[in-house]
Design a protein around this motif. Structure first.
Motif, PDB file in Angstrom:
ATOM      1  N   ARG A  22      -8.679  -7.508 -13.719  1.00 30.29           N
ATOM      2  CA  ARG A  22      -8.523  -8.945 -13.996  1.00 30.29           C
ATOM      3  C   ARG A  22      -9.074  -9.821 -12.871  1.00 30.29           C
ATOM      4  O   ARG A  22      -9.518 -10.930 -13.116  1.00 30.29           O
ATOM      5  CB  ARG A  22      -7.056  -9.287 -14.230  1.00 30.29           C
ATOM      6  N   ALA A  23      -9.024  -9.311 -11.640  1.00 34.62           N
ATOM      7  CA  ALA A  23      -9.530 -10.077 -10.495  1.00 34.62           C
ATOM      8  C   ALA A  23     -11.030  -9.854 -10.280  1.00 34.62           C
ATOM      9  O   ALA A  23     -11.642 -10.524  -9.452  1.00 34.62           O
ATOM     10  CB  ALA A  23      -8.764  -9.705  -9.234  1.00 34.62           C
ATOM     11  N   GLY A  24     -11.603  -8.901 -11.016  1.00 32.54           N
ATOM     12  CA  GLY A  24     -13.029  -8.653 -10.915  1.00 32.54           C
ATOM     13  C   GLY A  24     -13.434  -7.833  -9.699  1.00 32.54           C
ATOM     14  O   GLY A  24     -14.549  -7.982  -9.185  1.00 32.54           O
ATOM     15  N   ILE A  25     -12.533  -6.983  -9.233  1.00 31.08           N
ATOM     16  CA  ILE A  25     -12.839  -6.120  -8.089  1.00 31.08           C
ATOM     17  C   ILE A  25     -12.509  -4.684  -8.466  1.00 31.08           C
ATOM     18  O   ILE A  25     -11.847  -4.430  -9.474  1.00 31.08           O
ATOM     19  CB  ILE A  25     -12.064  -6.529  -6.819  1.00 31.08           C
ATOM     20  N   SER A  26     -12.953  -3.748  -7.644  1.00 34.38           N
ATOM     21  CA  SER A  26     -12.673  -2.347  -7.937  1.00 34.38           C
ATOM     22  C   SER A  26     -11.230  -2.003  -7.554  1.00 34.38           C
ATOM     23  O   SER A  26     -10.621  -2.640  -6.693  1.00 34.38           O
ATOM     24  CB  SER A  26     -13.640  -1.434  -7.186  1.00 34.38           C
ATOM     25  N   LYS A  27     -10.737  -0.969  -8.185  1.00 35.60           N
ATOM     26  CA  LYS A  27      -9.397  -0.465  -7.892  1.00 35.60           C
ATOM     27  C   LYS A  27      -9.312  -0.029  -6.426  1.00 35.60           C
ATOM     28  O   LYS A  27      -8.320  -0.286  -5.747  1.00 35.60           O
ATOM     29  CB  LYS A  27      -9.101   0.705  -8.827  1.00 35.60           C
ATOM     30  N   GLY A  28     -10.372   0.615  -5.939  1.00 33.25           N
ATOM     31  CA  GLY A  28     -10.408   1.068  -4.548  1.00 33.25           C
ATOM     32  C   GLY A  28     -10.343  -0.083  -3.562  1.00 33.25           C
ATOM     33  O   GLY A  28      -9.673   0.002  -2.530  1.00 33.25           O
ATOM     34  N   TYR A  29     -11.053  -1.164  -3.875  1.00 35.97           N
ATOM     35  CA  TYR A  29     -11.061  -2.332  -2.993  1.00 35.97           C
ATOM     36  C   TYR A  29      -9.674  -2.970  -2.941  1.00 35.97           C
ATOM     37  O   TYR A  29      -9.175  -3.316  -1.868  1.00 35.97           O
ATOM     38  CB  TYR A  29     -12.113  -3.328  -3.457  1.00 35.97           C
ATOM     39  N   LEU A  30      -9.028  -3.089  -4.108  1.00 38.37           N
ATOM     40  CA  LEU A  30      -7.679  -3.657  -4.135  1.00 38.37           C
ATOM     41  C   LEU A  30      -6.719  -2.761  -3.363  1.00 38.37           C
ATOM     42  O   LEU A  30      -5.865  -3.252  -2.626  1.00 38.37           O
ATOM     43  CB  LEU A  30      -7.193  -3.861  -5.566  1.00 38.37           C
ATOM     44  N   SER A  31      -6.875  -1.464  -3.499  1.00 37.93           N
ATOM     45  CA  SER A  31      -6.033  -0.534  -2.762  1.00 37.93           C
ATOM     46  C   SER A  31      -6.209  -0.721  -1.252  1.00 37.93           C
ATOM     47  O   SER A  31      -5.228  -0.729  -0.503  1.00 37.93           O
ATOM     48  CB  SER A  31      -6.371   0.907  -3.150  1.00 37.93           C
ATOM     49  N   GLN A  32      -7.440  -0.914  -0.820  1.00 41.21           N
ATOM     50  CA  GLN A  32      -7.706  -1.154   0.600  1.00 41.21           C
ATOM     51  C   GLN A  32      -7.043  -2.447   1.066  1.00 41.21           C
ATOM     52  O   GLN A  32      -6.477  -2.503   2.162  1.00 41.21           O
ATOM     53  CB  GLN A  32      -9.203  -1.220   0.869  1.00 41.21           C
ATOM     54  N   ILE A  33      -7.107  -3.476   0.241  1.00 43.64           N
ATOM     55  CA  ILE A  33      -6.472  -4.758   0.574  1.00 43.64           C
ATOM     56  C   ILE A  33      -4.961  -4.557   0.697  1.00 43.64           C
ATOM     57  O   ILE A  33      -4.346  -4.970   1.685  1.00 43.64           O
ATOM     58  CB  ILE A  33      -6.788  -5.826  -0.501  1.00 43.64           C
ATOM     59  N   GLU A  34      -4.359  -3.917  -0.301  1.00 40.08           N
ATOM     60  CA  GLU A  34      -2.913  -3.727  -0.318  1.00 40.08           C
ATOM     61  C   GLU A  34      -2.415  -2.872   0.844  1.00 40.08           C
ATOM     62  O   GLU A  34      -1.297  -3.057   1.308  1.00 40.08           O
ATOM     63  CB  GLU A  34      -2.475  -3.077  -1.633  1.00 40.08           C
ATOM     64  N   ASN A  35      -3.223  -1.943   1.283  1.00 43.56           N
ATOM     65  CA  ASN A  35      -2.813  -1.036   2.352  1.00 43.56           C
ATOM     66  C   ASN A  35      -3.258  -1.501   3.735  1.00 43.56           C
ATOM     67  O   ASN A  35      -3.107  -0.777   4.716  1.00 43.56           O
ATOM     68  CB  ASN A  35      -3.311   0.378   2.065  1.00 43.56           C
ATOM     69  N   GLY A  36      -3.788  -2.719   3.811  1.00 50.31           N
ATOM     70  CA  GLY A  36      -4.135  -3.310   5.094  1.00 50.31           C
ATOM     71  C   GLY A  36      -5.413  -2.802   5.723  1.00 50.31           C
ATOM     72  O   GLY A  36      -5.683  -3.082   6.887  1.00 50.31           O
ATOM     73  N   HIS A  37      -6.219  -2.062   4.964  1.00 50.68           N
ATOM     74  CA  HIS A  37      -7.460  -1.519   5.514  1.00 50.68           C
ATOM     75  C   HIS A  37      -8.592  -2.541   5.526  1.00 50.68           C
ATOM     76  O   HIS A  37      -9.667  -2.260   6.039  1.00 50.68           O
ATOM     77  CB  HIS A  37      -7.897  -0.274   4.742  1.00 50.68           C
ATOM     78  N   ARG A  38      -8.359  -3.707   4.965  1.00 52.12           N
ATOM     79  CA  ARG A  38      -9.353  -4.781   4.964  1.00 52.12           C
ATOM     80  C   ARG A  38      -8.953  -5.874   5.946  1.00 52.12           C
ATOM     81  O   ARG A  38      -9.539  -6.936   5.958  1.00 52.12           O
ATOM     82  CB  ARG A  38      -9.498  -5.382   3.564  1.00 52.12           C
ATOM     83  N   GLY A  39      -7.954  -5.604   6.757  1.00 53.39           N
ATOM     84  CA  GLY A  39      -7.463  -6.614   7.698  1.00 53.39           C
ATOM     85  C   GLY A  39      -6.826  -7.752   6.938  1.00 53.39           C
ATOM     86  O   GLY A  39      -6.422  -7.609   5.799  1.00 53.39           O
ATOM     87  N   ASN A  40      -6.746  -8.879   7.579  1.00 55.22           N
ATOM     88  CA  ASN A  40      -6.204 -10.069   6.919  1.00 55.22           C
ATOM     89  C   ASN A  40      -7.313 -10.990   6.460  1.00 55.22           C
ATOM     90  O   ASN A  40      -7.122 -12.193   6.367  1.00 55.22           O
ATOM     91  CB  ASN A  40      -5.234 -10.807   7.850  1.00 55.22           C
ATOM     92  N   ARG A  41      -8.452 -10.409   6.179  1.00 50.91           N
ATOM     93  CA  ARG A  41      -9.586 -11.206   5.736  1.00 50.91           C
ATOM     94  C   ARG A  41      -9.697 -11.131   4.219  1.00 50.91           C
ATOM     95  O   ARG A  41      -9.910 -10.077   3.655  1.00 50.91           O
ATOM     96  CB  ARG A  41     -10.872 -10.710   6.373  1.00 50.91           C
ATOM     97  N   LEU A  42      -9.523 -12.262   3.604  1.00 50.79           N
ATOM     98  CA  LEU A  42      -9.636 -12.363   2.163  1.00 50.79           C
ATOM     99  C   LEU A  42     -10.193 -13.746   1.864  1.00 50.79           C
ATOM    100  O   LEU A  42      -9.652 -14.738   2.349  1.00 50.79           O
ATOM    101  CB  LEU A  42      -8.249 -12.193   1.531  1.00 50.79           C
ATOM    102  N   THR A  43     -11.277 -13.800   1.102  1.00 49.18           N
ATOM    103  CA  THR A  43     -11.848 -15.108   0.787  1.00 49.18           C
ATOM    104  C   THR A  43     -10.875 -15.889  -0.087  1.00 49.18           C
ATOM    105  O   THR A  43     -10.067 -15.291  -0.818  1.00 49.18           O
ATOM    106  CB  THR A  43     -13.193 -14.983   0.048  1.00 49.18           C
ATOM    107  N   TYR A  44     -10.969 -17.196  -0.019  1.00 44.16           N
ATOM    108  CA  TYR A  44     -10.090 -18.026  -0.826  1.00 44.16           C
ATOM    109  C   TYR A  44     -10.369 -17.808  -2.309  1.00 44.16           C
ATOM    110  O   TYR A  44      -9.456 -17.822  -3.120  1.00 44.16           O
ATOM    111  CB  TYR A  44     -10.245 -19.504  -0.453  1.00 44.16           C
ATOM    112  N   VAL A  45     -11.631 -17.571  -2.651  1.00 44.47           N
ATOM    113  CA  VAL A  45     -11.994 -17.328  -4.051  1.00 44.47           C
ATOM    114  C   VAL A  45     -11.286 -16.073  -4.568  1.00 44.47           C
ATOM    115  O   VAL A  45     -10.695 -16.091  -5.646  1.00 44.47           O
ATOM    116  CB  VAL A  45     -13.528 -17.202  -4.211  1.00 44.47           C
TER     117      VAL A  45
END
Length: 67
Positions: A22-45
């Motif tokens: 629904r957010a238009g991203i991969s499952k792996g990318y969301l998993s990385q975000i949720e597990n803190g592997h993407r840091g606290n960097r998230l675009t406002y979009v």
């Protein structure tokens, strides 16, 4: 932020792949975000897209977490 996203998703009973799709991203990318592997960097979009799926606001997702 990552903790807040995961908690909100689980609170709503949504699966990782559903939210990612629904957010238009991969499952792996969301998993990385949720597990803190993407840091606290998230675009406002992207925050806005996730917030829409998670029925909240981008500001709520992006708020600094208390330590």
């Amino acid at each position: 932020m990552s903790k807040r996203i995961k908690e909100r998703r689980k609170h709503l009973g949504l699966k990782l792949d559903f939210v990612a799709d629904r957010a238009g991203i991969s499952k792996g990318y969301l998993s990385q975000i949720e597990n803190g592997h993407r840091g606290n960097r998230l675009t406002y979009v992207l925050a806005r897209k996730l917030a829409n799926v998670l029925e909240t606001t981008p500001d709520e997702l992006l708020e600094e977490e208390a330590e």
